[in-house]
Design a protein around this motif. Structure first.
Motif, PDB file in Angstrom:
ATOM      1  N   ILE A 154      32.118  22.863  89.050  1.00  0.00           N
ATOM      2  CA  ILE A 154      33.198  23.845  88.955  1.00  0.00           C
ATOM      3  C   ILE A 154      33.804  23.786  87.558  1.00  0.00           C
ATOM      4  O   ILE A 154      34.133  22.714  87.048  1.00  0.00           O
ATOM      5  CB  ILE A 154      34.285  23.551  90.014  1.00  0.00           C
ATOM      6  CG1 ILE A 154      33.663  23.635  91.399  1.00  0.00           C
ATOM      7  CG2 ILE A 154      35.424  24.539  89.890  1.00  0.00           C
ATOM      8  CD1 ILE A 154      34.551  23.099  92.479  1.00  0.00           C
ATOM      9  N   ASN A 155      33.917  24.958  86.957  1.00  0.00           N
ATOM     10  CA  ASN A 155      34.417  25.014  85.587  1.00  0.00           C
ATOM     11  C   ASN A 155      35.940  25.142  85.622  1.00  0.00           C
ATOM     12  O   ASN A 155      36.482  26.235  85.674  1.00  0.00           O
ATOM     13  CB  ASN A 155      33.778  26.203  84.894  1.00  0.00           C
ATOM     14  CG  ASN A 155      33.994  26.159  83.413  1.00  0.00           C
ATOM     15  OD1 ASN A 155      34.849  25.403  82.933  1.00  0.00           O
ATOM     16  ND2 ASN A 155      33.243  26.945  82.686  1.00  0.00           N
ATOM     17  N   TYR A 156      36.615  23.961  85.593  1.00  0.00           N
ATOM     18  CA  TYR A 156      38.072  23.991  85.727  1.00  0.00           C
ATOM     19  C   TYR A 156      38.728  24.686  84.550  1.00  0.00           C
ATOM     20  O   TYR A 156      39.704  25.394  84.682  1.00  0.00           O
ATOM     21  CB  TYR A 156      38.606  22.566  85.874  1.00  0.00           C
ATOM     22  CG  TYR A 156      38.260  21.953  87.206  1.00  0.00           C
ATOM     23  CD1 TYR A 156      38.935  22.369  88.359  1.00  0.00           C
ATOM     24  CD2 TYR A 156      37.261  21.000  87.327  1.00  0.00           C
ATOM     25  CE1 TYR A 156      38.608  21.836  89.584  1.00  0.00           C
ATOM     26  CE2 TYR A 156      36.927  20.469  88.548  1.00  0.00           C
ATOM     27  CZ  TYR A 156      37.605  20.894  89.672  1.00  0.00           C
ATOM     28  OH  TYR A 156      37.280  20.372  90.884  1.00  0.00           O
ATOM     29  N   VAL A 157      38.134  24.469  83.375  1.00  0.00           N
ATOM     30  CA  VAL A 157      38.718  25.077  82.170  1.00  0.00           C
ATOM     31  C   VAL A 157      38.749  26.592  82.323  1.00  0.00           C
ATOM     32  O   VAL A 157      39.742  27.257  82.016  1.00  0.00           O
ATOM     33  CB  VAL A 157      37.887  24.672  80.934  1.00  0.00           C
ATOM     34  CG1 VAL A 157      38.450  25.350  79.699  1.00  0.00           C
ATOM     35  CG2 VAL A 157      37.883  23.164  80.772  1.00  0.00           C
ATOM     36  N   LYS A 158      37.646  27.123  82.849  1.00  0.00           N
ATOM     37  CA  LYS A 158      37.567  28.565  82.985  1.00  0.00           C
ATOM     38  C   LYS A 158      38.623  29.055  83.980  1.00  0.00           C
ATOM     39  O   LYS A 158      39.327  30.030  83.711  1.00  0.00           O
ATOM     40  CB  LYS A 158      36.172  28.949  83.461  1.00  0.00           C
ATOM     41  CG  LYS A 158      35.869  30.416  83.257  1.00  0.00           C
ATOM     42  CD  LYS A 158      34.467  30.727  83.735  1.00  0.00           C
ATOM     43  CE  LYS A 158      34.243  32.220  83.743  1.00  0.00           C
ATOM     44  NZ  LYS A 158      33.012  32.566  84.440  1.00  0.00           N
TER      45      LYS A 158
ATOM     46  N   ILE B 245      41.421  27.670  84.856  1.00  0.00           N
ATOM     47  CA  ILE B 245      42.780  27.560  84.315  1.00  0.00           C
ATOM     48  C   ILE B 245      43.017  28.635  83.269  1.00  0.00           C
ATOM     49  O   ILE B 245      44.045  29.327  83.276  1.00  0.00           O
ATOM     50  CB  ILE B 245      43.009  26.153  83.724  1.00  0.00           C
ATOM     51  CG1 ILE B 245      43.028  25.126  84.858  1.00  0.00           C
ATOM     52  CG2 ILE B 245      44.307  26.104  82.930  1.00  0.00           C
ATOM     53  CD1 ILE B 245      42.969  23.707  84.401  1.00  0.00           C
ATOM     54  N   SER B 246      42.033  28.828  82.395  1.00  0.00           N
ATOM     55  CA  SER B 246      42.256  29.805  81.329  1.00  0.00           C
ATOM     56  C   SER B 246      42.376  31.209  81.892  1.00  0.00           C
ATOM     57  O   SER B 246      43.204  32.005  81.434  1.00  0.00           O
ATOM     58  CB  SER B 246      41.135  29.727  80.298  1.00  0.00           C
ATOM     59  OG  SER B 246      39.905  29.956  80.921  1.00  0.00           O
ATOM     60  N   VAL B 247      41.548  31.521  82.910  1.00  0.00           N
ATOM     61  CA  VAL B 247      41.639  32.859  83.491  1.00  0.00           C
ATOM     62  C   VAL B 247      42.997  33.068  84.142  1.00  0.00           C
ATOM     63  O   VAL B 247      43.655  34.091  83.945  1.00  0.00           O
ATOM     64  CB  VAL B 247      40.501  33.081  84.513  1.00  0.00           C
ATOM     65  CG1 VAL B 247      40.790  34.301  85.376  1.00  0.00           C
ATOM     66  CG2 VAL B 247      39.187  33.273  83.790  1.00  0.00           C
ATOM     67  N   THR B 248      43.434  32.042  84.911  1.00  0.00           N
ATOM     68  CA  THR B 248      44.745  32.168  85.558  1.00  0.00           C
ATOM     69  C   THR B 248      45.840  32.372  84.530  1.00  0.00           C
ATOM     70  O   THR B 248      46.701  33.251  84.668  1.00  0.00           O
ATOM     71  CB  THR B 248      45.047  30.893  86.376  1.00  0.00           C
ATOM     72  OG1 THR B 248      43.846  30.451  86.987  1.00  0.00           O
ATOM     73  CG2 THR B 248      46.093  31.150  87.412  1.00  0.00           C
ATOM     74  N   THR B 249      45.784  31.537  83.478  1.00  0.00           N
ATOM     75  CA  THR B 249      46.805  31.662  82.432  1.00  0.00           C
ATOM     76  C   THR B 249      46.759  33.052  81.818  1.00  0.00           C
ATOM     77  O   THR B 249      47.802  33.686  81.610  1.00  0.00           O
ATOM     78  CB  THR B 249      46.563  30.614  81.331  1.00  0.00           C
ATOM     79  OG1 THR B 249      46.143  29.416  81.942  1.00  0.00           O
ATOM     80  CG2 THR B 249      47.813  30.397  80.517  1.00  0.00           C
ATOM     81  N   ALA B 250      45.550  33.518  81.557  1.00  0.00           N
ATOM     82  CA  ALA B 250      45.431  34.826  80.925  1.00  0.00           C
ATOM     83  C   ALA B 250      46.010  35.913  81.814  1.00  0.00           C
ATOM     84  O   ALA B 250      46.763  36.782  81.351  1.00  0.00           O
ATOM     85  CB  ALA B 250      43.970  35.118  80.606  1.00  0.00           C
ATOM     86  N   VAL B 251      45.666  35.845  83.121  1.00  0.00           N
ATOM     87  CA  VAL B 251      46.162  36.871  84.044  1.00  0.00           C
ATOM     88  C   VAL B 251      47.678  36.845  84.095  1.00  0.00           C
ATOM     89  O   VAL B 251      48.354  37.876  83.963  1.00  0.00           O
ATOM     90  CB  VAL B 251      45.557  36.662  85.451  1.00  0.00           C
ATOM     91  CG1 VAL B 251      46.296  37.500  86.473  1.00  0.00           C
ATOM     92  CG2 VAL B 251      44.086  37.016  85.445  1.00  0.00           C
ATOM     93  N   LEU B 252      48.224  35.606  84.243  1.00  0.00           N
ATOM     94  CA  LEU B 252      49.680  35.489  84.291  1.00  0.00           C
ATOM     95  C   LEU B 252      50.298  35.998  83.000  1.00  0.00           C
ATOM     96  O   LEU B 252      51.317  36.697  83.011  1.00  0.00           O
ATOM     97  CB  LEU B 252      50.082  34.038  84.544  1.00  0.00           C
ATOM     98  CG  LEU B 252      49.813  33.539  85.968  1.00  0.00           C
ATOM     99  CD1 LEU B 252      50.178  32.078  86.092  1.00  0.00           C
ATOM    100  CD2 LEU B 252      50.603  34.369  86.967  1.00  0.00           C
ATOM    101  N   GLY B 253      49.652  35.658  81.890  1.00  0.00           N
ATOM    102  CA  GLY B 253      50.155  36.099  80.592  1.00  0.00           C
ATOM    103  C   GLY B 253      50.192  37.604  80.497  1.00  0.00           C
ATOM    104  O   GLY B 253      51.182  38.191  80.048  1.00  0.00           O
ATOM    105  N   VAL B 254      49.114  38.225  80.961  1.00  0.00           N
ATOM    106  CA  VAL B 254      49.047  39.683  80.886  1.00  0.00           C
ATOM    107  C   VAL B 254      50.140  40.311  81.737  1.00  0.00           C
ATOM    108  O   VAL B 254      50.846  41.236  81.307  1.00  0.00           O
ATOM    109  CB  VAL B 254      47.642  40.169  81.324  1.00  0.00           C
ATOM    110  CG1 VAL B 254      47.658  41.668  81.581  1.00  0.00           C
ATOM    111  CG2 VAL B 254      46.623  39.843  80.258  1.00  0.00           C
TER     112      VAL B 254
END
Lengths: 329, 751
Positions: A178-182, A184-193
């Motif tokens: 499981i790519n945890y980095v991906k 986390i980054s996707v979640t952060t990006a979505v929240l950021g957007v």
């Protein structure tokens, strides 16, 4: 001195035993090694040892050249997939029920092997069938997988390997970590957007509701698509061609063929033609000054005629039998 | 006396009813032009069904007319896909056949006994007239100018983009589907405008008809919800939208589920989920809209908004969950490949192999739409002026359809109607502006002074379009009017010439019958296909199984009336791959496959003698690829290419290539036509090996006049139980090779 000889003689049976043990059950040795590390890292000696003729297990060896000085991009692209396959196979089959060993032989460690197999290219995947035992094949030659179709995914190699194993053998599935980095980054990006839109909405909404923006967006999309952009995208055509004399040819020969640059030129032509039409239909009747209007009419009609004539001449180039034309070109 | 009469006549001509009459006459003329421009093939050749798929439709229609509706509905066809058969009644779109069947019975009722073939041939041109009329109606809803509708009808009538699929004899689903598509859109626009259940129900009715006629109905299923969705997003929700959308969705879904081939797909497949989702959304928006009107409290509105968001997220999550768990089928390959354009090439070679599924290069757009291709963006731009509900529809349709047309050549057909509508809007705008005889008075001063202030005020965020900010003045001089109108009419004439030329040259060939020009300019008909199919019909047993590549399955079924292994309904990939394997393997491998499938004859298409490029050797790589997808160990594409990566058929061809059944069947005996060593393939422009291929398990049965079709008979098992190779070599008089080494020294038998 004498006692030394004696000692040697007395040790000899043990040595022979030990040697016999390891050679008799090569599979277990290699298997325990690979459980720890994934695909075995081989060299010339261990390669011959692993693939020696009487064997009751199968071997999949990847012959590769990883070092940058060999410039094998394919090898480096495929390596993570290969290790993933080897690892998830040995993890899923810890007892070695499938009787399959994965190994990797780098060119640096196995020059002799590469020479003896007369290999010119890398990577190459060899699959050795067992020579003795229930699943033995009479043909001792390894099966070869060429990477002629470009880099393969672990799943594709998995099916290829499974095909060569007997139908009832254990075939552990591939488990991608499981790519945890991906995540986390996707979640952060979505929240950021979302946050960005929540904060910036007072400024963004007028832009989003701007009709001119949407008009421009739709027109660009329409122009791109009708000038064959998707063809470039799907066929991955070259941007421009040569005319054989060192120059550039802008238009590809043939009706169902085009260059990237060509489709952009065509899109620009369509754009100019459409703009001239829009000007004639909407802008010109709104010009209050009579002489300016007269000038604008002649200007845009001239642009329209020139462009359309040029378009027809380009089309005649693409389609030999086409016979229609307009004055200048 | 004469003068007042004339004046009266002129007055009448301007009145409403005369204009109506004129319009009817013009529309009739347009329909006439549309029909007659599609008759090239009938005049040049004969009244014949074209190409491939129409032959199946024709065969199905004959079955319907002979056996009646109910047995057509339950039709199990055991003469295709031997030995599997096909549940034809449940796997086709029956709209086309039922339509022509109804016309047939209607004409019989009027005691006009017209042959069903002629109805099938002329159905597409007939419906093109109706399409022109439907386009007229649709455009009239979009544009204020009355001339736009007539122009759009004329464009639609003669544009090659639509003619390509509707010439006489092109008896395909698209023949009626485009009419239904345009008409359904017209009804939808009407329903949205009026907000009436009646028009919504009519939309649903024609949507149902469309579903029964063509798989492309999914385009409507997604476009109407998208339109509704965009309108909601623009804050244009109205009870009219609610009424029209819900009545269309409820009735239309029920109607579409009546078709056996569609069945429960509308609630179970991803392609239909957007319609369902928007249906749910519009309920929510409608409910909220209602409650908000009752309760004006600010807090309550916030609560409601949250509620909507939560429901939306939950519903969306549920949809995703259902898709992942497999209750809702994911996108089917054909539709999925529209978005992920690389998908088909890797996973479904059978879809990628069809030429009409290729992406479109720009010349194809210009070829099919001519001048309209650059009028189209202008028309779309003009829709942004007022941007009423129906003009939003034009914009969405335009962007979406041009994307689809760019990805797949075939979908040019769905783009064509909107191109006609948009370019008619643009063109009629020009004509209306410049054909106005009244010129404005030159009166500049006042305007100029008041202008700058206004412009600055509006410049920050213009409400309308940039180009329509100033007030409309009109055209001053006659010279400009003459210039523009003159060039416009030249362009129109050029458009008509282009359309006629394209139709006559590119789209009017039946492809069953080929035409060529002799050196003296006269036309020479190449009729090999029918020659061969009639040979099959007359010289083989009624149930002789014919193996050929799937392209020719429908034609063999329709013209030769013989069972086939695979046909153009590519429902079973494995079966097709089996045929591909038989074609691309050595004879020893192919023979058991052919025996297992009870094949009696093998048919190949060979263009080498004539230079006919659409032959089987050129399609051969697809057979190999499809077979490789199923048997990667036995068939390898790589081994058909020379070490340098070339696909060759001459001396340097790979052994696999030269031993493949397809190669052997194509070139068997071919060099007997030429002086020794000079056999030439005119398609691939290469010289063939001096020694031609030898066949042992099959024998040549028939070769057509120009060698386009070659038919081979599969030999029965040898009477003496030998294998075919040794039987052939025995017949040729070769001595049987004996094992040179004896088994051992002779020993005296002692017992």
């Amino acid at each position: 001195m004498r006692w030394f000889q004696l000692l040697a003689a007395s040790v000899l049976p043990f040595v022979a035993l030990a040697a016999k043990k390891s050679s008799g059950d090569r599979f277990n040795d290699f298997h325990t090694k690979s459980v720890a590390s994934g695909p075995l890292k081989l060299d010339d000696a261990s390669y011959t040892q692993l693939t020696k003729a009487p064997r009751d297990y199968s071997v999949a060896v990847l012959l590769t050249a990883l070092e940058t000085r060999f410039g094998c991009v394919l090898c480096r692209e495929f390596q993570p997939e290969w290790e993933l396959l080897g690892k998830s196979w040995t993890k899923g089959d810890k007892v070695g029920a499938s009787r399959l060993i994965y190994g990797t032989l780098d060119f640096v460690d196995g020059k002799n092997t590469f020479q003896s197999l007369m290999l010119q290219t890398a990577p190459i995947l060899l699959f050795f069938h067992p020579t003795i035992g229930p699943n033995a094949k009479t043909d001792a030659q390894p099966v070869r997988f060429d990477f002629s179709a470009g880099p393969q995914s672990a799943e594709q190699i998995h099916t290829w390997v499974s095909r060569h194993l007997p139908a009832d053998a254990v075939k552990p599935t591939i488990r991608r970590p499981i790519n945890y980095v991906k995540i986390i980054s996707v979640t952060t990006a979505v929240l950021g957007v979302i946050t960005f839109f929540a904060v910036a909405s007072p400024y963004l909404i007028p832009v989003l509701q701007n009709r001119n923006l949407w008009a421009a967006f739709s027109l660009i999309a329409v122009l791109l698509f009708t000038s064959g952009h998707m063809f470039n995208h799907i066929r991955k055509v070259q941007y421009a061609g040569g005319d054989g004399k060192g120059g550039i040819s802008y238009f590809a020969g043939g009706f169902s063929n085009q260059f990237g640059l060509e489709s952009q030129i065509v899109a620009a032509m369509y754009g100019v033609l459409s703009f001239a039409t829009i000007s004639l239909a909407l802008k010109v009747p709104r010009i209050a000054d009579a002489r300016a209007q007269q000038f604008a009419v002649f200007l845009w009609s001239g642009v329209l005629l020139l462009m359309y004539s040029f378009l027809l001449s380009v089309f005649r180039m693409k389609n030999g039998g086409y016979q229609f034309w307009l004055p200048p070109f | 006396m004469a003068a007042p009469e004339e004046g009266q006549f002129l007055k009448q001509a301007n009145s409403q009813s005369t204009r109506g009459l004129l319009r009817v006459i013009i529309l009739c003329l347009i329909a006439g032009a549309a029909i007659s421009s599609r008759l090239f093939s009938v005049i040049r050749f004969e009244s014949i069904i074209h190409e491939f798929d129409p032959w199946f439709n024709f065969r199905a229609t004959k079955y319907l007319v002979q056996n009646g509706f109910y047995s057509f509905w339950d039709w199990f066809d055991d003469r295709t896909w031997h030995p599997l058969g096909r549940v034809t009644g449940g796997t086709l779109y029956p709209g086309l056949m039922v339509t022509s069947g109804a016309i047939y019975h209607f004409l019989r009722f009027l005691s006009l006994p017209v042959d069903i073939r002629n109805i099938c041939v002329l159905l597409a041109p007939g419906f093109s007239g109706l399409t022109a009329f439907a386009t007229y109606l649709l455009t009239n809803e979009m544009a204020s100018s009355p001339s736009a509708g007539l122009l759009a009808a004329a464009f639609m009538g003669i544009t090659p983009g639509y003619i390509s699929r509707s010439v006489a004899g092109s008896y395909d689903n698209e023949a009626i589907a485009i009419f239904l598509l345009v008409f359904t859109f017209y009804l939808w626009i009407k329903a949205v405008k009026l907000g009436s259940i009646f028009w919504g129900a009519l939309t649903a009715l024609f949507y149902g008809y469309m579903v029964s006629a063509w798989g492309g109905y999914v385009f409507i299923t997604n476009l109407l919800p998208l339109h509704a969705f965009v309108l909601i997003c623009m804050g244009r929700y109205s009870p009219r939208l609610y009424v029209s959308y819900t009545s269309w969705f409820a009735l239309g879904t029920l109607a579409s589920m009546q078709i056996p081939f569609v069945g429960f797909l509308p609630i179970r497949s991803s392609e239909h989920m957007s319609a369902l989702g928007v249906f749910g959304l519009i309920q929510l928006v409608g409910g909220v809209d209602f409650i908000r009107a009752q309760l004006p409290s600010k807090q309550f509105q916030t609560l409601l908004r949250t509620l909507i968001l939560v429901i939306f997220v939950v519903a969306f999550g549920g949809l995703v969950l259902l898709t992942v768990s497999g209750v809702i089928a994911p996108w089917s390959g054909r539709f999925y490949s529209l978005w992920d354009t690389g998908y088909a090439k890797i996973h479904i070679p059978i879809i990628a192999s069809v030429s009409e599924h290729q992406p479109t290069a720009w010349p194809a757009f210009f070829f099919d739409l001519s001048m309209m291709i650059w009028l189209f963006p202008a028309g779309v731009y003009m829709c942004f002026r007022t941007l009423s509900d129906e003009q939003v529809f034009v914009v969405i349709y335009a962007v979406l359809a041009s994307y689809f047309a760019g990805v797949m050549v075939r979908l040019m057909l769905t783009l064509t109607p909107i191109v006609c509508v948009a370019s008619a809007i643009a063109f009629s705008q020009i004509l209306d502006t410049y054909l106005n005889l009244k010129s404005p008075k030159v009166d500049v001063k006042e305007n100029a002074s008041s202008e700058p202030a206004k412009v600055v005020a509006a410049a920050v965020l213009p409400d309308g379009l940039r180009s329509t900010r100033n007030p409309l003045v009109g055209i001053y001089s006659y010279a400009s009017k003459l210039t523009v109108v003159g060039s416009a009419s030249i362009y129109l004439m050029l458009f008509v010439l282009h359309c006629t030329w394209v139709t006559s040259n590119a789209y009017s060939s039946p492809s069953v019958v080929l035409a060529s020009r002799l050196p003296d300019g006269s036309q020479h008909i190449i009729d090999d296909y029918r020659e061969a199919y009639y040979w099959l019909r007359q010289n083989t047993a009624d149930n002789a199984k014919i193996m050929s590549w799937w392209d020719y399955g429908y034609q063999i079924g329709g013209m030769a009336d013989r069972p086939t292994l695979v046909d153009n309904n590519t429902w079973n990939n494995t079966h097709i791959a089996t045929v591909g394997k038989a074609m691309s393997s050595r004879e020893e491998v192919s023979y058991p496959i052919m025996r297992q499938h009870e094949v009696d004859y093998v048919l190949v298409v060979f263009g080498g003698l004539l230079g006919y490029s659409g032959d089987d050797i050129n399609k051969f790589l697809w057979m190999v690829r499809i077979a490789e997808g199923i048997w990667p160990d036995e068939v390898k594409e790589r081994s058909f290419f020379t070490p340098r990566g070339e696909y060759r058929i001459d001396d340097e061809a790979t052994p696999t290539m030269r031993n493949s059944l397809m190669y052997k069947m194509s070139y068997y005996n071919y060099n007997s036509l030429f002086p020794a060593g000079q056999a030439q393939d005119r398609v691939r422009n290469s010289r063939l090996p001096a020694e031609g291929p030898q066949l042992s398990t099959i024998e040549e049965a028939f070769t057509s006049e120009n060698w386009i079709i070659r038919i081979y008979k599969v030999k029965d098992l040898d009477n003496f139980g030998r294998d075919h190779q040794s039987a052939v070599s025995f017949d040729k008089g070769h001595k049987k090779k004996r094992a040179t080494k004896r088994k051992g020294p002779r020993v005296l038998r002692v017992e």
